[in-house]
Design a protein around this motif. Structure first.
Motif, PDB file in Angstrom:
ATOM      1  N   ALA A  33      26.866 -33.710  29.441  1.00 47.26           N
ATOM      2  CA  ALA A  33      27.739 -34.819  29.053  1.00 47.26           C
ATOM      3  C   ALA A  33      29.156 -34.651  29.603  1.00 47.26           C
ATOM      4  O   ALA A  33      29.853 -35.642  29.849  1.00 47.26           O
ATOM      5  N   GLU A  34      29.579 -33.416  29.795  1.00 49.40           N
ATOM      6  CA  GLU A  34      30.953 -33.147  30.243  1.00 49.40           C
ATOM      7  C   GLU A  34      31.018 -32.783  31.729  1.00 49.40           C
ATOM      8  O   GLU A  34      32.028 -32.284  32.207  1.00 49.40           O
ATOM      9  N   ARG A  35      29.953 -33.089  32.471  1.00 49.50           N
ATOM     10  CA  ARG A  35      29.861 -32.640  33.861  1.00 49.50           C
ATOM     11  C   ARG A  35      30.924 -33.249  34.778  1.00 49.50           C
ATOM     12  O   ARG A  35      31.231 -32.692  35.846  1.00 49.50           O
ATOM     13  N   GLU A  36      31.490 -34.403  34.393  1.00 52.26           N
ATOM     14  CA  GLU A  36      32.475 -35.047  35.259  1.00 52.26           C
ATOM     15  C   GLU A  36      33.865 -34.438  35.126  1.00 52.26           C
ATOM     16  O   GLU A  36      34.756 -34.738  35.931  1.00 52.26           O
ATOM     17  N   ARG A  37      34.085 -33.594  34.146  1.00 53.13           N
ATOM     18  CA  ARG A  37      35.380 -32.936  34.019  1.00 53.13           C
ATOM     19  C   ARG A  37      35.534 -31.869  35.105  1.00 53.13           C
ATOM     20  O   ARG A  37      34.582 -31.179  35.463  1.00 53.13           O
ATOM     21  N   ASP A  38      36.750 -31.711  35.580  1.00 52.65           N
ATOM     22  CA  ASP A  38      37.040 -30.674  36.568  1.00 52.65           C
ATOM     23  C   ASP A  38      37.343 -29.366  35.846  1.00 52.65           C
ATOM     24  O   ASP A  38      38.412 -28.770  35.998  1.00 52.65           O
ATOM     25  N   ILE A  39      36.379 -28.943  35.042  1.00 57.73           N
ATOM     26  CA  ILE A  39      36.508 -27.743  34.235  1.00 57.73           C
ATOM     27  C   ILE A  39      35.173 -26.996  34.286  1.00 57.73           C
ATOM     28  O   ILE A  39      34.113 -27.596  34.119  1.00 57.73           O
ATOM     29  N   ALA A  40      35.224 -25.696  34.513  1.00 58.18           N
ATOM     30  CA  ALA A  40      34.011 -24.885  34.510  1.00 58.18           C
ATOM     31  C   ALA A  40      33.575 -24.637  33.078  1.00 58.18           C
ATOM     32  O   ALA A  40      34.359 -24.142  32.255  1.00 58.18           O
ATOM     33  N   ILE A  41      32.345 -25.006  32.752  1.00 53.94           N
ATOM     34  CA  ILE A  41      31.812 -24.819  31.397  1.00 53.94           C
ATOM     35  C   ILE A  41      30.608 -23.898  31.475  1.00 53.94           C
ATOM     36  O   ILE A  41      29.684 -24.141  32.247  1.00 53.94           O
ATOM     37  N   GLU A  42      30.614 -22.844  30.675  1.00 57.32           N
ATOM     38  CA  GLU A  42      29.526 -21.868  30.704  1.00 57.32           C
ATOM     39  C   GLU A  42      29.110 -21.511  29.292  1.00 57.32           C
ATOM     40  O   GLU A  42      29.901 -21.576  28.351  1.00 57.32           O
ATOM     41  N   ALA A  43      27.841 -21.154  29.143  1.00 53.05           N
ATOM     42  CA  ALA A  43      27.336 -20.696  27.861  1.00 53.05           C
ATOM     43  C   ALA A  43      27.715 -19.233  27.667  1.00 53.05           C
ATOM     44  O   ALA A  43      27.846 -18.470  28.638  1.00 53.05           O
ATOM     45  N   GLY A  44      27.902 -18.837  26.419  1.00 58.68           N
ATOM     46  CA  GLY A  44      28.248 -17.452  26.129  1.00 58.68           C
ATOM     47  C   GLY A  44      27.980 -17.115  24.680  1.00 58.68           C
ATOM     48  O   GLY A  44      27.563 -17.964  23.885  1.00 58.68           O
ATOM     49  N   SER A  45      28.226 -15.879  24.327  1.00 57.56           N
ATOM     50  CA  SER A  45      28.064 -15.416  22.956  1.00 57.56           C
ATOM     51  C   SER A  45      29.333 -15.688  22.164  1.00 57.56           C
ATOM     52  O   SER A  45      30.381 -15.990  22.734  1.00 57.56           O
ATOM     53  N   PRO A  46      29.287 -15.573  20.840  1.00 53.73           N
ATOM     54  CA  PRO A  46      30.525 -15.679  20.061  1.00 53.73           C
ATOM     55  C   PRO A  46      31.599 -14.687  20.517  1.00 53.73           C
ATOM     56  O   PRO A  46      32.792 -15.008  20.505  1.00 53.73           O
ATOM     57  N   ASN A  47      31.190 -13.503  20.940  1.00 58.70           N
ATOM     58  CA  ASN A  47      32.134 -12.530  21.471  1.00 58.70           C
ATOM     59  C   ASN A  47      32.808 -13.064  22.730  1.00 58.70           C
ATOM     60  O   ASN A  47      34.021 -12.885  22.935  1.00 58.70           O
ATOM     61  N   ASP A  48      32.049 -13.739  23.588  1.00 59.58           N
ATOM     62  CA  ASP A  48      32.613 -14.339  24.800  1.00 59.58           C
ATOM     63  C   ASP A  48      33.603 -15.443  24.442  1.00 59.58           C
ATOM     64  O   ASP A  48      34.664 -15.562  25.058  1.00 59.58           O
ATOM     65  N   VAL A  49      33.247 -16.248  23.448  1.00 57.73           N
ATOM     66  CA  VAL A  49      34.149 -17.312  22.982  1.00 57.73           C
ATOM     67  C   VAL A  49      35.460 -16.707  22.512  1.00 57.73           C
ATOM     68  O   VAL A  49      36.549 -17.217  22.791  1.00 57.73           O
ATOM     69  N   ALA A  50      35.363 -15.587  21.806  1.00 59.79           N
ATOM     70  CA  ALA A  50      36.551 -14.952  21.227  1.00 59.79           C
ATOM     71  C   ALA A  50      37.524 -14.456  22.286  1.00 59.79           C
ATOM     72  O   ALA A  50      38.703 -14.217  21.993  1.00 59.79           O
ATOM     73  N   GLY A  51      37.072 -14.315  23.515  1.00 60.54           N
ATOM     74  CA  GLY A  51      37.939 -13.849  24.576  1.00 60.54           C
ATOM     75  C   GLY A  51      38.796 -14.922  25.206  1.00 60.54           C
ATOM     76  O   GLY A  51      39.598 -14.625  26.106  1.00 60.54           O
ATOM     77  N   CYS A  52      38.692 -16.153  24.740  1.00 58.70           N
ATOM     78  CA  CYS A  52      39.455 -17.258  25.322  1.00 58.70           C
ATOM     79  C   CYS A  52      40.847 -17.366  24.695  1.00 58.70           C
ATOM     80  O   CYS A  52      41.099 -16.863  23.605  1.00 58.70           O
ATOM     81  N   ASP A  53      41.733 -18.059  25.403  1.00 56.47           N
ATOM     82  CA  ASP A  53      43.112 -18.232  24.923  1.00 56.47           C
ATOM     83  C   ASP A  53      43.177 -19.091  23.670  1.00 56.47           C
ATOM     84  O   ASP A  53      43.966 -18.832  22.758  1.00 56.47           O
ATOM     85  N   VAL A  54      42.389 -20.160  23.664  1.00 54.21           N
ATOM     86  CA  VAL A  54      42.315 -21.079  22.532  1.00 54.21           C
ATOM     87  C   VAL A  54      40.861 -21.155  22.099  1.00 54.21           C
ATOM     88  O   VAL A  54      39.953 -21.195  22.944  1.00 54.21           O
TER      89      VAL A  54
END
Length: 332
Positions: free
Chosen positions: A180-201
């Motif tokens: 659904a979000e493929r048209e955004r110029d943003i890289a979207i990847e699946a990850g674990s909750p630990n991976d999510v926690a590594g983001c700025d926001v």
């Protein structure tokens, strides 16, 4: 049909599709920030949210009235968790009655389900604008449902996001989100909750009743929008995160009862004195800005001033564009 041309004795019915034609995320973010500013300055009225418990149906109704910035109205919304499986209906549905403060005439009936999704994303945008690191470029999304889309739309409006990490128990939900979000110029990847926690926001939008994000995963300077907790006993963040963070809330009574802080408050881990500020204090600059290395958490439970301020924006835009179905609701 302009606002001036609309009959003084007519009501607009504004559907979900029309609502999206009436505003955008940036407009909603700015409108909600103005509403919190007015509320902080004592220029708005917002009686407490009231509940009608329907234990026999495993659900409830909630009434949310407000008057802010020359706008007045009420949102009538439900939470029925069994709806999707039993009846093929959303868990949450709602309608907003937007009224003329001078005459009390009902100017519009607006789809409250979509409006709620919009304003919930937008208020996280307001919080992230003021609390997220100024150079934030990554967004972690815990939960891949409808609200995750609103979170992405809002936070990418206020920050230069170029990478999203998405985690959900349902792999199909992740696939649907990415598609659904493929048209955004943003890289979207699946990850674990630990991976999510590594983001700025980070934005959390799950119905979890036990913590999903651990304190040891969260680095200094991270901003978290805690969205999912909306009932007593729900909790997405380990309590140690809240104990170490500067906590910003939308409303103490709601947050301590049913927001992200409700469990650590009930357990005595934190109390009112541990709250750094409410969002109105942050947007008006009534409290010092957070330091670069501070972990910040915004506990969002949703306020009626958000609904009614966005309803005003939607109504005025619909009237100006000739959108909505005009009908006679009051026989006068």
């Amino acid at each position: 049909m302009s606002i001036e041309q609309q009959s003084e004795r007519s009501t607009l019915m504004i559907s979900a599709d029309e609502l999206w034609e009436c505003t955008d995320m940036e407009g909603a973010i700015n409108t909600i920030e103005e509403a919190f500013t007015a509320y902080q300055r004592g220029e708005a009225q917002m009686p407490a949210k009231s509940y009608v418990e329907l234990d026999e149906h495993n659900g409830d109704f909630r009434s949310m009235p407000a008057a802010v910035n020359d706008a007045a109205g009420v949102k009538w919304v439900n939470v029925h968790p069994d709806n999707p499986e039993k009846y093929g209906l959303p868990t949450v549905m709602g309608i907003v009655i937007y009224s003329d403060p001078e005459t009390a005439y009902p100017l519009a009936l607006i789809d409250g389900t979509t409006l709620t999704r919009l304003r919930t994303g937008a208020v996280a945008g307001v919080a992230s604008r003021h609390l997220a690191p100024p150079d934030a470029s990554s967004l972690g999304l815990l939960g891949a449902g409808q609200q995750a889309h609103a979170q992405l739309a809002a936070i990418s409006t206020v920050a230069d996001i170029d990478r999203v990490v998405l985690s959900d128990l349902d792999d199909d939900a992740i696939d649907r989100f990415i598609q659904a979000e493929r048209e955004r110029d943003i890289a979207i990847e699946a990850g674990s909750p630990n991976d999510v926690a590594g983001c700025d926001v980070i934005s959390t939008t799950t119905p979890a009743r036990s913590p999903v994000l651990k304190r040891e995963w969260i680095t200094d300077g991270t901003h978290i929008n805690a969205i999912g907790a909306d009932a007593e006993g729900k909790q997405e963040l380990e309590s140690d995160i809240l104990a170490d963070a500067k906590i910003v809330i939308d409303d103490w009574e709601q947050c301590s009862h049913s927001g992200e802080i409700n469990v650590p408050v009930a357990e005595g881990i934190i109390d009112h004195s541990d709250i750094y500020a409410n969002l109105g204090e942050v947007v008006t600059g009534s409290v010092p800005a957070v330091a670069d290395g501070d972990i910040t958490v915004f506990d969002s439970t949703g306020l009626a001033i958000q609904d009614i301020s966005v309803a005003q924006l939607v109504y005025e835009s619909a009237a100006e564009q000739g959108l909505g179905s005009e009908f006679q609701l009051v026989d006068a």
